[in-house]
Design a protein around this motif. Structure first.
Motif, PDB file in Angstrom:
ATOM      1  N   ARG A 157      49.122  37.446  50.287  1.00 56.92           N
ATOM      2  CA  ARG A 157      48.464  37.180  49.010  1.00 56.92           C
ATOM      3  C   ARG A 157      47.754  38.428  48.503  1.00 56.92           C
ATOM      4  O   ARG A 157      47.844  38.793  47.338  1.00 56.92           O
ATOM      5  CB  ARG A 157      47.467  36.050  49.225  1.00 56.92           C
ATOM      6  N   VAL A 164      51.077  42.376  40.959  1.00 52.87           N
ATOM      7  CA  VAL A 164      50.191  42.106  39.823  1.00 52.87           C
ATOM      8  C   VAL A 164      49.975  43.405  39.042  1.00 52.87           C
ATOM      9  O   VAL A 164      50.075  43.448  37.810  1.00 52.87           O
ATOM     10  CB  VAL A 164      48.819  41.568  40.306  1.00 52.87           C
ATOM     11  N   LYS A 168      51.072  44.374  35.159  1.00 53.97           N
ATOM     12  CA  LYS A 168      50.016  44.706  34.188  1.00 53.97           C
ATOM     13  C   LYS A 168      50.232  46.110  33.636  1.00 53.97           C
ATOM     14  O   LYS A 168      50.045  46.357  32.441  1.00 53.97           O
ATOM     15  CB  LYS A 168      48.631  44.605  34.852  1.00 53.97           C
ATOM     16  N   LEU A 192      42.029  45.544  34.706  1.00 54.61           N
ATOM     17  CA  LEU A 192      42.867  44.566  35.418  1.00 54.61           C
ATOM     18  C   LEU A 192      42.144  43.250  35.707  1.00 54.61           C
ATOM     19  O   LEU A 192      42.750  42.293  36.191  1.00 54.61           O
ATOM     20  CB  LEU A 192      43.429  45.177  36.711  1.00 54.61           C
ATOM     21  N   THR A 193      40.841  43.203  35.416  1.00 53.40           N
ATOM     22  CA  THR A 193      40.077  41.992  35.728  1.00 53.40           C
ATOM     23  C   THR A 193      40.151  40.962  34.604  1.00 53.40           C
ATOM     24  O   THR A 193      39.957  41.301  33.431  1.00 53.40           O
ATOM     25  CB  THR A 193      38.599  42.364  36.000  1.00 53.40           C
ATOM     26  N   PHE A 194      40.426  39.716  34.987  1.00 54.38           N
ATOM     27  CA  PHE A 194      40.395  38.585  34.046  1.00 54.38           C
ATOM     28  C   PHE A 194      39.449  37.553  34.647  1.00 54.38           C
ATOM     29  O   PHE A 194      39.842  36.758  35.510  1.00 54.38           O
ATOM     30  CB  PHE A 194      41.788  37.967  33.874  1.00 54.38           C
ATOM     31  N   VAL A 197      40.495  33.880  34.685  1.00 53.76           N
ATOM     32  CA  VAL A 197      41.532  33.553  35.679  1.00 53.76           C
ATOM     33  C   VAL A 197      40.884  33.425  37.059  1.00 53.76           C
ATOM     34  O   VAL A 197      41.172  32.501  37.815  1.00 53.76           O
ATOM     35  CB  VAL A 197      42.641  34.629  35.700  1.00 53.76           C
ATOM     36  N   GLU A 198      39.964  34.327  37.367  1.00 53.58           N
ATOM     37  CA  GLU A 198      39.311  34.285  38.685  1.00 53.58           C
ATOM     38  C   GLU A 198      38.517  32.988  38.863  1.00 53.58           C
ATOM     39  O   GLU A 198      38.544  32.375  39.935  1.00 53.58           O
ATOM     40  CB  GLU A 198      38.387  35.498  38.862  1.00 53.58           C
ATOM     41  N   ILE A 243      39.945  37.806  46.294  1.00 50.89           N
ATOM     42  CA  ILE A 243      40.116  38.405  44.961  1.00 50.89           C
ATOM     43  C   ILE A 243      39.688  39.879  44.969  1.00 50.89           C
ATOM     44  O   ILE A 243      40.451  40.737  44.497  1.00 50.89           O
ATOM     45  CB  ILE A 243      39.390  37.568  43.877  1.00 50.89           C
ATOM     46  N   THR A 246      42.407  41.829  46.693  1.00 48.96           N
ATOM     47  CA  THR A 246      43.610  41.904  45.854  1.00 48.96           C
ATOM     48  C   THR A 246      43.419  42.978  44.780  1.00 48.96           C
ATOM     49  O   THR A 246      44.332  43.775  44.495  1.00 48.96           O
ATOM     50  CB  THR A 246      43.884  40.538  45.180  1.00 48.96           C
TER      51      THR A 246
HETATM   52  C1  LIG Z   1      45.671  38.641  40.243  1.00 47.84           C
HETATM   53  C2  LIG Z   1      45.211  38.966  39.037  1.00 47.84           C
HETATM   54  O1  LIG Z   1      44.321  40.050  38.852  1.00 47.84           O
HETATM   55  C3  LIG Z   1      42.937  39.932  39.070  1.00 47.84           C
HETATM   56  C4  LIG Z   1      42.707  39.301  40.357  1.00 47.84           C
HETATM   57  C5  LIG Z   1      42.728  37.949  40.449  1.00 47.84           C
HETATM   58  C6  LIG Z   1      42.973  37.273  41.772  1.00 47.84           C
HETATM   59  O2  LIG Z   1      43.016  37.958  42.792  1.00 47.84           O
HETATM   60  O3  LIG Z   1      43.164  36.042  41.768  1.00 47.84           O
HETATM   61  C7  LIG Z   1      42.579  37.177  39.318  1.00 47.84           C
HETATM   62  C8  LIG Z   1      42.394  37.735  38.087  1.00 47.84           C
HETATM   63  C9  LIG Z   1      42.278  39.179  37.912  1.00 47.84           C
HETATM   64  O4  LIG Z   1      40.923  39.505  37.757  1.00 47.84           O
HETATM   65  C10 LIG Z   1      45.597  38.248  37.833  1.00 47.84           C
HETATM   66  O5  LIG Z   1      45.289  38.721  36.737  1.00 47.84           O
HETATM   67  O6  LIG Z   1      46.231  37.191  37.972  1.00 47.84           O
END
Ligand SMILES: C=C(O[C@@H]1C=C(C(=O)O)C=C[C@H]1O)C(=O)O
Length: 259
Positions: A157, A164, A168, A192-194, A197-198, A243, A246
């Motif tokens: 993961r 990802v 992007k 890259l941060t959303f 979504v987090e 997260i 990742t």
């Molecule tokens: C994985 C992503 O990138 C970033 C990391 C995320 C994660 O690890 O779940 C979620 C959102 C983003 O901040 C994504 O955009 O989906």
């Protein structure tokens, strides 16, 4: 064709939604693997370097188990797959099976990124004591087997961050190139941060822990509020470690993306 700096318009069909769907599916594997590990108590001898003292091997039962299992899996080609990363990459035996030509979606520099030392440290030193009961039932090999499943699911993961980041980058190449060239990690991190979504990820994994980890009874439903792994620990695992790690992989990948 490799997705290098000169050939970004690769037509491999990779989309951010596909990548996110895979991350969502991997949540199931992670939550189940934690539930399976929680069947056993902490079983501390599994982690003592001195326990067992296997001739010719210096390390704990879990290290023995992971090294030997990875060696077998390497011969069967597991680490030829760009989505798999060994915890003990040194001296792995070569694959003995015919080479499968995985699609070359990632920049070749992706191969040099393996943060499994951080995954190992997080799992054993931070996460494990939070979700297993204290105690010792002697099932050390089974415990190590469950640990390896958790480690591999988490590692897969977290290293999915490479995909990802690739998708992007392709979607917003003009925005990503200047901070990559300037090696500006902070700007890359904000690009890259959303946050929404987090938040959704953390809520969903807690809900999965509630759903998968309840004791089902036929008739009057399960016992409310009793779960095999605490849902708050699972959302904390994601928020505090999965997260952020990742995103660390995403940044490491982006920094190499124009090499
Ligand atoms: C994985 C992503 O990138 C970033 C990391 C995320 C994660 O690890 O779940 C979620 C959102 C983003 O901040 C994504 O955009 O989906």
């Amino acid at each position: 064709m490799a997705a290098n700096a000169e050939s970004n318009n690769v037509d491999d069909g990779l989309t951010l939604q596909m990548v996110r769907d895979s991350l969502i599916r991997q949540e199931d594997t992670i939550v189940f693997s934690l539930i399976e590990r929680a069947r056993f108590p902490f079983n501390s001898p599994t982690y003592h370097p001195s326990y067992g003292s296997v001739p010719g091997f210096c390390g704990s039962v879990v290290e023995l188990f992971v090294k030997q299992t990875e060696a077998v899996q390497a011969t069967a080609g597991r680490f030829e797959n760009p989505e798999e990363h060994p915890f003990f990459p040194d001296n792995l035996p070569p694959s003995l099976v015919p080479h499968y030509k995985y699609p070359e979606v990632l920049h070749p520099a992706a191969m040099s990124i393996n943060i499994n030392k951080a995954v190992w440290d997080m799992y054993f030193n931070k996460l494990l004591p939070l979700f297993v009961a204290p105690g010792d039932d002697g099932n050390y090999a089974s415990t190590a087997a469950r640990d390896l499943e958790c480690l591999q699911a988490l590692s897969r993961r977290i290293h999915y961050g490479k995909l990802v980041a690739e998708v992007k980058f392709r979607d917003e190449q003009k925005d990503y190139e200047p901070p990559i060239r300037a090696r500006d990690r902070d700007t890359l991190l904000s690009l890259l941060t959303f946050a929404d979504v987090e938040e959704a990820v953390k809520k969903r994994v807690a809900k999965k822990a509630m759903t998968f980890g309840q004791d089902l009874k036929l008739g009057d439903g399960g016992e409310k509020g009793k779960y095999k792994v605490d849902p708050a620990v699972v959302s904390g695992l994601y928020g505090d470690w999965v997260i952020p790690l990742t995103k660390e992989v995403e940044i490491e990948y982006l920094l190499r993306r124009l090499d």
